[in-house]
Every structure is written in C-alpha cells, then in structure tokens.
Design an enzyme around this catalytic site. Structure first.
Site, mmCIF file in Angstrom:
data_model
loop_
_atom_site.group_PDB
_atom_site.id
_atom_site.type_symbol
_atom_site.label_atom_id
_atom_site.label_comp_id
_atom_site.label_asym_id
_atom_site.label_seq_id
_atom_site.Cartn_x
_atom_site.Cartn_y
_atom_site.Cartn_z
ATOM 1 N N GLY A 65 9.141 -13.027 63.805
ATOM 2 C CA GLY A 65 8.262 -13.274 65.008
ATOM 3 C C GLY A 65 7.868 -12.018 65.334
ATOM 4 N N CYS A 66 8.744 -11.046 65.366
ATOM 5 C CA CYS A 66 8.122 -9.701 65.925
ATOM 6 C C CYS A 66 7.518 -9.063 64.783
ATOM 7 C CB CYS A 66 9.484 -8.995 66.377
ATOM 8 S SG CYS A 66 10.323 -9.647 67.590
ATOM 9 N N THR A 67 8.055 -9.248 63.711
ATOM 10 C CA THR A 67 6.882 -8.609 62.444
ATOM 11 C C THR A 67 5.502 -9.068 62.463
ATOM 12 O OG1 THR A 67 9.274 -8.277 61.107
ATOM 13 C CG2 THR A 67 7.238 -8.299 59.934
#
Length: 217
Positions: free
Chosen positions: A111-113
């Site tokens: 998700g952060c990527t």
C-alpha cells in the site's frame, strides 16, 4: 444444579409450618451489597463486577494516546527530522507555501509503495499548485534512501524513528492499534491545517483528495 442441604431440627412436621408471611430470601436492601469482585449471599459466592472496575481493552490506552490531537484549523506541532540523505529538515522551512504531509506505515509495503508512486506521478501537479510533498514513517534514513531511489521519488521522506511526531500529531492507528495509520494533512502557507484525510486501504485516494483540495483553494 448443586444441591443445598439444610439441617432440620427434630420437630413434628406440622410444627414446621409457619402461618406468618414468609420473609423474602433477599432483602430489599440488596443494592447495598458492595460491588466487589466476590460477594457471599446465603453462603454462595457470586462474582459481581462494577462497570467502572472492569479493566479496559488491551488497546484502549494506546488508542487514547494517539487520538487525533491535530484538527482542521489548528497549527500542528513543529518538527525537525532527518531526510533520506541524512539532512535535518524542519517543517518551518516550508512556511509560505502549502505543504502536504502524509504519514504512512512503512517503506516497501504494497500500500505504501502504491501511495508513494502515486504522489510521484502527480508531483508536477502538486508543484503547479505551489505545494510541497513530505512523506513520514518510522523507517530510518537509509531505508528511505533506498526506497526513494528504487521508485524515483522526487520529494522529501522524513524519518520519524520511535514515532514521536506521529504521536504528537495524533495520527490514529488502524486494526485495533496494531497498524500505523495512513493519514494526510494539507497545511496552508501559514502552517494551518486545512484538510485531514485518512484512508488506510485506498492509499492512492490520498493523492486524489489532496490535489482536488489544492486545485480548488
């Protein structure tokens, strides 16, 4: 059901009959029984708990400690943190222009990527709106450096090791306190919060919502 044996004196059975109105087994003053963890009534032990004596859920205190302290219209706590190159960066350096500060759980997570790359792909739109983008997580500067290099991130990543700033800003955790929250703030040129957006499981929506706000301001 457990049987209760009562001793009976040696009387003729008729003499046991009482014409008086029987007294209730429990007194009307039952409410005066102290609310302790254990009480005895007629020799039987009962567990009685007062709502105020019940222990809080395990994550209750943790949730309270991260309850949103920064709200719309407020000026958030200042900070100085190291960026991906190990240089100290202060929030005050960006005063005079809008700033998008987004807190995310960790580098190199799915998700952060997605979120980081979405900010990258729209970075020129943020610049056109006169805004700067800052990402903050608990990763160290070397992790940020590798993350930024791998995905060609053109903006600042700051290292909040120990999550001190996350706590000071009151970023709420997710999944009952087990997952660092994903929350984005838009500050105006005076450093006042104008938008707060939280969405853990749709990371790319942070870019849509913040851009929409900046372009309409």
């Amino acid at each position: 059901m457990a049987a209760i044996c009562l001793p009976v004196a040696k009387h003729s059975f008729p003499s046991l009959l009482n014409t008086q109105t029987p007294k209730p087994l429990f007194s009307q003053n039952l409410h005066t029984i102290p609310l302790s963890s254990q009480s005895q009534i007629c020799g039987l032990k009962f567990l009685i708990s007062s709502p105020s004596s019940l222990p809080p859920p395990p994550s209750y205190s943790a949730r309270i400690s991260v309850f949103a302290k920064v709200s719309k219209g407020s000026v958030p706590p200042q900070f100085t943190l190291k960026d991906q190159d190990g240089k100290n960066v202060s929030l005050t350096e960006f005063k005079g222009k809008p700033v998008v500060v987004y807190f995310y759980p960790a580098d190199e997570t799915p998700g952060c990527t997605k979120q980081a790359c979405a900010f990258r792909d729209s970075y020129e739109k943020f610049k056109k709106a006169g805004a700067e983008v800052i990402g903050i997580s608990g990763d160290d500067p070397s992790s940020h450096k590798a993350f930024a290099k791998k995905y060609r991130l053109p903006y600042t990543l700051l290292s909040d090791e120990g999550n001190k700033i996350r706590r000071e800003w009151g970023v709420p955790a997710d999944l009952f306190g087990t997952l660092p929250g994903r929350q984005t703030y838009v500050l105006d040129k005076n450093g006042t919060v104008q938008l707060i957006y939280n969405n853990q499981f749709q990371p790319e929506k942070h870019i849509d919502e913040t851009l929409k706000f900046l372009q309409s301001a």
